[in-house]
Design a protein around this motif. Structure first.
Motif: not given
Lengths: 450, 339
Positions: A228-238, A243-248
């Motif tokens: 459901v998530m890869k390298y990014y988390k959408n925080n509403g900014t451009a 999160v590529y390092k921490s995403n298990p």
């Protein structure tokens, strides 16, 4: 002497012409009564001639000026230039965006017309009210970080397993569609199945570097698309939040791929290289992860293997490789926007997607077609009459939307390089350090995303 | 009109009329310097006389300014920024950060190494081949010389993409023709993609194939310009074919060789399409194909670090300048040793 020169010059000219002939475009009939000309920037075979012709016939006065780049990166570069000079309004009215680039463009909604603000002439529907027609995760590829809709999906690659049932049968392994799907239902089982196949290879086959899977590195890409998530988390900014390092799930995909490399199930040929194409004809590998559009390619390149192929379900459930969104750049002529939107919504509508699937094998993104008997009933003798439509439809519906960002391609590139380095070391029977390669990839990514 | 006539004209016209007594006209003395004429005020279109040249040459300067000068100046400007071409709010001045980063970036120095390695593999064999081909083409016994010369140029006008695809098949690891031949002799297959030096050789082969014909035509032109007397006197002195080549032809080609080396070096710093197709935008897993130009492309278009890409561009310019300076000094030394 003079005659001789002329002859030589004529010869040179003839040779040059014959070389140029390959690249020259066929002359097209020019319609005299164009009321609107829609300028399109595209690549590859996004716009199918048959559908374009149909639209022209149904809408007299609409003409098209399609510029096709040889490579999709070139198309991307041109679009950046067009957006930087958007105020001149000399850019395309419609531009095709390959799915790999959607992460980049989602950071730049200012380059595109928000399709929610457009209403098509036919029934005054905007992109918001058409949204429900499409696969949610695929629709999401065309939604910018701030929620504006910048593109609508034409097709989805999907990703399933194409395999040579005759080769599996020869090694005494399960070879029927359902049996294979069950035997490789998870990635761990997939690797074990591959190891079983390679262990049964004869010495002569091993000498020819025959293996199970074309390229084991593909496992990484396939696995990361299943979350459901890869390298990014959408925080509403451009830029989103990296999160590529921490995403298990990224690390897990990396580790699982290394397991596959270690098991030696891949033949280490790159997709679309000459070794890969020849290997397809010669049975160098028994399996590959194949998007729907790949089937046509297999048929053309390995015609002699007709009927020996079959399609099984993807380990872990569903996958994707490829697909395109259509956008209306702000760089286009504002007077053409309405015509462009009318055409765009027509082109991505279920009826046209169905035609594209049945004639060109491009898999639809509209969910209603996944229950259409013509799609689900589609069978191909080349692939042992596998219910291709049904298998791909169930696969693409398993995926979830994933937020992609600017650096997606760069991160894919660095982790992919780390995996290739390990692959090469393993093939040379040298020691490798998976953790060190991971650290190296992370520091390379940190250099890029600084 | 009479008033404007200079005294010297008056003398000449007086002389041109046959004088009484039938004395022959003396030729106007070449030692007499004509006095400057008074400026005449010309009006209308003629007033532009002499300045038309500016108009006629202006297309070049306008084009050069738009497509040459402004982009260069602009990229210098970008190099001092963390740049985003599409979002002005993301453009921040970072001073010399990009250059500092460049000096410390091992990937950049790797690209420098790769570029020179590929350059060495392509330029030196290419020169030998081109001179060899030129001497064959120069041979008066050769039939259909124009046809051969034309054929030599064909690789040069073939698209790089097509060349790279065909060579990709030749250099394939498992089913490539070259490895097939190597296999016939019982050797292990060479991986022309993952192994650094074989990879550089593969790319250098593509470059050589593409440019050797062009360069041999340049060498041919230089050879044809050598005075025939030199060959004749060499023949009288009893020089063998090889001796004639070594002591007559080769020294006369010195300037052409220098030209070839300068152009070859600049071309070598621009190698881009071949490594891109063989190794991808990152130049392969070990960055074994990452040449300077490909590195620039990767930074700007894949990693979307435009400012850093511009800094790489400036670094390439500086490298070209250094090499040109070295070339210039060598050329001067050669020229002075000739005198």
């Amino acid at each position: 002497m003079f005659k001789k020169r002329i002859r030589a010059a004529g010869l040179a000219l003839a040779m040059m012409l014959s070389l140029l002939a390959g690249t020259a475009t066929a002359p097209t009939a020019t319609a005299v009564d164009c009321t609107t000309t829609i300028k399109i920037w595209s690549f590859g075979d996004v716009f199918l001639p048959r559908l374009i012709l149909q639209y022209k016939n149904e809408n007299p006065g609409v003409c098209f000026d399609i510029k096709k780049s040889d490579l999709d990166p070139l198309n991307g570069t041109n679009m950046i230039t067009a957006c930087a000079a958007a105020n001149s309004h000399t850019g395309p009215d419609i531009a095709a965006v390959e799915i790999q680039y959607s992460g980049y463009w989602r950071s730049y909604p200012q380059c595109f017309v928000d399709l929610r603000t457009m209403k098509r002439t036919k029934d005054q529907k905007s992109a918001s009210s058409l949204k429900s027609l499409y696969l949610p995760w695929r629709w999401n590829n065309g939604v910018a970080y701030n929620g504006s809709v910048i593109g609508m999906p034409t097709d989805v690659g999907g990703l399933e397993v194409a395999y040579r049932w005759d080769l599996l049968k020869a090694k005494g392994l399960p070879y029927k569609r359902d049996e294979v799907s069950a035997a490789i239902s998870t990635w761990e089982k997939f690797i074990a199945f591959g190891a079983k196949y390679t262990s049964k290879l004869t010495a002569a086959q091993k000498a020819q570097k025959i293996g199970f899977l074309d390229n084991a590195g593909a496992i990484y890409t396939a696995m990361t698309a299943q979350g459901v998530m890869k390298y990014y988390k959408n925080n509403g900014t451009a830029n989103g939040q990296l999160v590529y390092k921490s995403n298990p799930s990224v690390k897990k995909a990396y580790d699982t791929t290394i397991k596959a490399l270690k098991a030696g199930i891949g033949t280490r040929v790159a997709q679309f290289s000459s070794d890969w194409t020849v290997g397809m004809q010669k049975g160098k590998y028994a399996m590959m992860l194949a998007p729907a559009w790949m089937m046509d390619y297999i048929k053309q390149q390995a015609a002699s293997t007709s009927g020996k192929w079959d399609i099984a379900n993807m380990p872990g459930g569903g996958g994707n490789q490829g697909g395109t969104q259509l956008t209306i750049p702000t760089a286009g002529n504002p007077l053409n926007r309405q015509a462009a939107f009318d055409f765009l919504t027509w082109y991505v509508a279920p009826e046209q997607q169905k035609t594209a699937f049945l004639t060109y094998g491009m898999f639809p993104t509209t969910v209603s077609l996944y229950k259409d008997p013509q799609v689900t009933g589609y069978k191909d003798p080349f692939f042992n009459n596998a219910p291709v439509g049904e298998i791909y439809a169930s696969g693409v519906q398993k995926l979830k939307p994933i937020f992609a960002g600017k650096y997606d391609r760069a991160i894919d590139k660095e982790i992919g390089a780390a995996l290739t380095r390990i692959d090469v070391l393993i093939s040379k029977k040298k020691t490798y350090n998976a953790a060190a390669e991971w650290t190296k990839a992370m520091s390379e990514i940190a250099k890029v995303a600084r | 009109m009479q008033l404007e006539q200079s005294p010297i004209d008056a003398v000449d016209s007086a002389q041109s009329a046959p004088a009484k007594g039938g004395r022959r006209n003396a030729a106007p003395s070449p030692w007499r310097t004509p006095k400057p004429q008074k400026p005449v005020a010309v009006t209308g279109i003629h007033s532009l006389n002499g300045r038309w040249a500016y108009l006629f040459t202006s297309p070049f300067f306008i084009m050069f300014t738009i497509f040459g000068l402004i982009p260069v100046v602009y990229s210098v400007y970008i190099a001092f920024y963390q740049w985003d071409p599409l979002d002005p709010s993301m453009q921040t001045f970072v001073g010399l950060d990009n250059f500092k980063f460049l000096i410390e970036d091992s990937n950049f120095w790797n690209a420098v190494r790769n570029t020179f390695s590929i350059w060495a593999f392509s330029t030196l064999p290419q020169m030998a081949l081109a001179i060899g081909l030129a001497s064959i083409l120069r041979n008066p016994i050769l039939r259909g010389a124009t046809v051969w010369r034309t054929l030599l140029l064909i690789p040069n006008i073939t698209s790089v993409l097509a060349v790279a695809l065909v060579f990709g098949q030749l250099f394939g690891r498992d089913y490539g023709m070259i490895n097939y031949v190597i296999g016939l002799f019982g050797f292990d297959h060479i991986d022309f993609v993952e192994d650094t030096i074989p990879g550089h050789i593969a790319i250098a082969t593509m470059i050589t194939w593409r440019w050797v014909g062009y360069n041999s035509l340049i060498f041919l032109a230089a050879m044809l310009a050598i005075p025939q007397e030199l060959f004749e006197s060499a023949a009288i002195d009893g020089a063998s074919k090889w001796q004639t080549f070594r002591y007559v032809t080769l020294p006369q080609l010195k300037n052409t060789i220098t030209f070839f080396l300068i152009v070859g070096t600049i071309g070598g710093l621009q190698v881009f399409a071949e490594p891109l197709i063989l190794g991808g935008a990152g130049g392969g897993a070990n960055r074994q194909f990452s040449t300077l130009t490909l590195f620039l492309f990767e930074q700007a278009f894949i990693n979307v670090n435009w400012g850093y890409g511009a800094a790489v561009g400036i670094a390439i310019t500086i490298i070209v300048l250094i090499i040109s300076a070295i070339n210039f000094m060598i050329t001067r030394r050669i020229a002075s040793s000739d005198n």
